[in-house]
Design a protein around this motif. Sequence first.
Motif, mmCIF file in Angstrom:
data_model
loop_
_atom_site.group_PDB
_atom_site.id
_atom_site.type_symbol
_atom_site.label_atom_id
_atom_site.label_comp_id
_atom_site.label_asym_id
_atom_site.label_seq_id
_atom_site.Cartn_x
_atom_site.Cartn_y
_atom_site.Cartn_z
ATOM 1 N N ASN A 51 -9.357 -11.748 -2.961
ATOM 2 C CA ASN A 51 -8.271 -10.867 -2.547
ATOM 3 C C ASN A 51 -8.652 -10.031 -1.331
ATOM 4 O O ASN A 51 -9.813 -10.001 -0.917
ATOM 5 N N LEU A 52 -7.641 -9.342 -0.808
ATOM 6 C CA LEU A 52 -7.826 -8.565 0.417
ATOM 7 C C LEU A 52 -6.905 -7.352 0.365
ATOM 8 O O LEU A 52 -5.790 -7.427 -0.139
ATOM 9 N N THR A 53 -7.390 -6.222 0.860
ATOM 10 C CA THR A 53 -6.549 -5.032 0.968
ATOM 11 C C THR A 53 -6.553 -4.527 2.399
ATOM 12 O O THR A 53 -7.556 -4.637 3.112
ATOM 13 N N VAL A 54 -5.421 -3.988 2.803
ATOM 14 C CA VAL A 54 -5.277 -3.345 4.106
ATOM 15 C C VAL A 54 -4.818 -1.924 3.836
ATOM 16 O O VAL A 54 -3.834 -1.710 3.115
ATOM 17 N N SER A 55 -5.536 -0.943 4.368
ATOM 18 C CA SER A 55 -5.138 0.446 4.147
ATOM 19 C C SER A 55 -4.998 1.170 5.483
ATOM 20 O O SER A 55 -5.718 0.886 6.436
ATOM 21 N N PHE A 56 -4.043 2.076 5.540
ATOM 22 C CA PHE A 56 -3.849 2.878 6.743
ATOM 23 C C PHE A 56 -3.275 4.239 6.351
ATOM 24 O O PHE A 56 -2.748 4.425 5.247
ATOM 25 N N THR A 57 -3.378 5.181 7.264
ATOM 26 C CA THR A 57 -2.958 6.557 7.009
ATOM 27 C C THR A 57 -1.588 6.817 7.626
ATOM 28 O O THR A 57 -1.292 6.336 8.727
ATOM 29 N N VAL A 58 -0.775 7.573 6.930
ATOM 30 C CA VAL A 58 0.549 7.964 7.414
ATOM 31 C C VAL A 58 0.642 9.488 7.391
ATOM 32 O O VAL A 58 -0.172 10.162 6.746
ATOM 33 N N PRO A 59 1.614 10.074 8.075
ATOM 34 C CA PRO A 59 1.744 11.537 8.090
ATOM 35 C C PRO A 59 1.993 12.107 6.695
ATOM 36 O O PRO A 59 2.524 11.430 5.815
ATOM 37 N N PRO A 60 1.614 13.359 6.470
ATOM 38 C CA PRO A 60 1.902 14.004 5.182
ATOM 39 C C PRO A 60 3.403 13.973 4.864
ATOM 40 O O PRO A 60 4.238 13.984 5.782
ATOM 41 N N LEU A 61 3.721 13.922 3.597
ATOM 42 C CA LEU A 61 5.101 13.924 3.083
ATOM 43 C C LEU A 61 5.848 12.615 3.338
ATOM 44 O O LEU A 61 7.054 12.521 3.094
ATOM 45 N N THR A 62 5.149 11.589 3.824
ATOM 46 C CA THR A 62 5.788 10.282 4.012
ATOM 47 C C THR A 62 6.157 9.693 2.644
ATOM 48 O O THR A 62 5.354 9.703 1.707
ATOM 49 N N LYS A 63 7.390 9.191 2.529
ATOM 50 C CA LYS A 63 7.862 8.575 1.288
ATOM 51 C C LYS A 63 8.007 7.065 1.477
ATOM 52 O O LYS A 63 7.968 6.557 2.605
ATOM 53 N N LYS A 64 8.193 6.353 0.365
ATOM 54 C CA LYS A 64 8.372 4.900 0.427
ATOM 55 C C LYS A 64 9.547 4.523 1.324
ATOM 56 O O LYS A 64 9.481 3.535 2.063
ATOM 57 N N LYS A 65 10.603 5.322 1.292
ATOM 58 C CA LYS A 65 11.789 5.011 2.087
ATOM 59 C C LYS A 65 11.537 5.131 3.591
ATOM 60 O O LYS A 65 12.305 4.621 4.407
ATOM 61 N N ASP A 66 10.447 5.801 3.981
ATOM 62 C CA ASP A 66 10.114 5.972 5.397
ATOM 63 C C ASP A 66 9.314 4.793 5.952
ATOM 64 O O ASP A 66 9.049 4.731 7.162
ATOM 65 N N LEU A 67 8.920 3.877 5.053
ATOM 66 C CA LEU A 67 8.052 2.771 5.448
ATOM 67 C C LEU A 67 8.831 1.471 5.595
ATOM 68 O O LEU A 67 9.835 1.236 4.915
ATOM 69 N N ASN A 68 8.341 0.639 6.482
ATOM 70 C CA ASN A 68 8.895 -0.706 6.673
ATOM 71 C C ASN A 68 7.781 -1.698 6.358
ATOM 72 O O ASN A 68 6.874 -1.899 7.180
ATOM 73 N N ILE A 69 7.814 -2.269 5.172
ATOM 74 C CA ILE A 69 6.749 -3.168 4.734
ATOM 75 C C ILE A 69 7.362 -4.468 4.218
ATOM 76 O O ILE A 69 8.149 -4.456 3.266
ATOM 77 N N VAL A 70 6.994 -5.567 4.884
ATOM 78 C CA VAL A 70 7.459 -6.893 4.481
ATOM 79 C C VAL A 70 6.241 -7.818 4.462
ATOM 80 O O VAL A 70 5.631 -8.075 5.496
ATOM 81 N N ILE A 71 5.885 -8.305 3.268
ATOM 82 C CA ILE A 71 4.739 -9.217 3.144
ATOM 83 C C ILE A 71 5.239 -10.537 2.571
ATOM 84 O O ILE A 71 5.832 -10.573 1.483
ATOM 85 N N LYS A 72 5.020 -11.623 3.307
ATOM 86 C CA LYS A 72 5.383 -12.961 2.841
ATOM 87 C C LYS A 72 4.112 -13.775 2.640
ATOM 88 O O LYS A 72 3.006 -13.280 2.854
ATOM 89 N N ASN A 73 4.288 -15.018 2.252
ATOM 90 C CA ASN A 73 3.086 -15.802 1.926
ATOM 91 C C ASN A 73 2.215 -16.088 3.142
ATOM 92 O O ASN A 73 1.024 -16.380 3.019
ATOM 93 N N ASN A 74 2.771 -15.990 4.366
ATOM 94 C CA ASN A 74 1.965 -16.291 5.547
ATOM 95 C C ASN A 74 2.106 -15.243 6.659
ATOM 96 O O ASN A 74 1.690 -15.473 7.790
ATOM 97 N N SER A 75 2.705 -14.090 6.330
ATOM 98 C CA SER A 75 2.909 -13.079 7.371
ATOM 99 C C SER A 75 2.948 -11.681 6.778
ATOM 100 O O SER A 75 3.110 -11.504 5.565
ATOM 101 N N ILE A 76 2.817 -10.701 7.663
ATOM 102 C CA ILE A 76 2.814 -9.313 7.214
ATOM 103 C C ILE A 76 3.423 -8.435 8.303
ATOM 104 O O ILE A 76 3.233 -8.681 9.509
ATOM 105 N N LEU A 77 4.155 -7.416 7.886
ATOM 106 C CA LEU A 77 4.684 -6.392 8.784
ATOM 107 C C LEU A 77 4.643 -5.083 8.008
ATOM 108 O O LEU A 77 5.203 -4.993 6.903
ATOM 109 N N ALA A 78 3.936 -4.080 8.550
ATOM 110 C CA ALA A 78 3.807 -2.818 7.833
ATOM 111 C C ALA A 78 3.660 -1.667 8.814
ATOM 112 O O ALA A 78 2.968 -1.777 9.823
#
Length: 331
Positions: free
Chosen positions: A20-47
């Motif tokens: 397995n693999l993990t990717v981690s990054f930092t976002v501004p304080p008070l960021t919520k899930k609704k503020d993020l754009n995350i799409v992970i497919k079997n061969n691509s990633i956008l975050a």
Amino acid sequence: MENRTPLSGFPYVVSQTDENLTVSFTVPPLTKKKDLNIVIKNNSILAGLKDRTPIVEGTLYTNVRDTLWQIEGTTVTLHLDKDKPAIWPLLISGPLNGSIDPHSSFTLGELMENDIWSNQTRSSEKILEYFRDSADKGSRLGQLRMGHILKGDSKDSLPDITPNPVESLHYYRKAAETWNDADAQYFVAESYREEGEEDEAIKWYKLSAESKNLKSMYRLGEIYKERDDYIEAFIWWNQAASIGHAPSNVSLGHAYWEGNGVQKNLNKALHHFELAYKSDRTKEIPEALLEEIHGPDHHTFSDPSSAVKVVVGVGVVALIGYFVLRHFSSK
């Protein structure tokens, strides 16, 4: 066994095992899930954050099976289960629908340039395309790299790429102004100095020197010496020398030796030449200075430790002679 890859100057960290693999990054304080754009497919990633340049985007090195992501405080973590067990040499192998995040673009350019990994035929044009894409999307590393390539220095140039000093300065300034990068500020200053705009160069050298850039401090000393302002030159060399910069110690040595900007003092001159030699063995103490201090019959050593060895050697010989003399005199 975990393989953790923090990418210097990059906004994300990759950790992985064979499975397995993990990717981690930092976002501004008070960021919520609704503020993020995350799409992970079997061969691509956008975050990343919505309405911002993605932090990571592109085609994955190879396929993944199961994925999930979470946000805890200011840290977003993406979890990817690999389709086939193996350590990935990189996270992103190419664009996704023609788009790729700036940091992955820089990585692909660097890997292709150094013949480490690429899924395409190596070419200077493709390498430049990756670096330009990275720089134009705001990567500090990409901006610096574009500045170096287009400046045309043999060390950093690419075959078949024509130098472009104007565009080189453009990218150096982007890194200097956007990131307050001291190295970029130094290169901006160098570019202006080469064009004869010395006052503009001084402004940028001073900005860089505020961040303790030793090359900028040294260069300021050189400029003020050329202007016969030896006191100002001494001030800048002294700042750099106090942090261990060998060329600045050499310049201070000459200043004390010649009495430029300070009262002539041969012992202080020798002290600074010795400091330069300790940090850079190519900076030898001038023979003429030693003759001026000790006279023409002095004995010099290219390595100060040699003098210690000789003194110790003489002491040992004297000690042996003392015991031999006592041995025979007692008979």
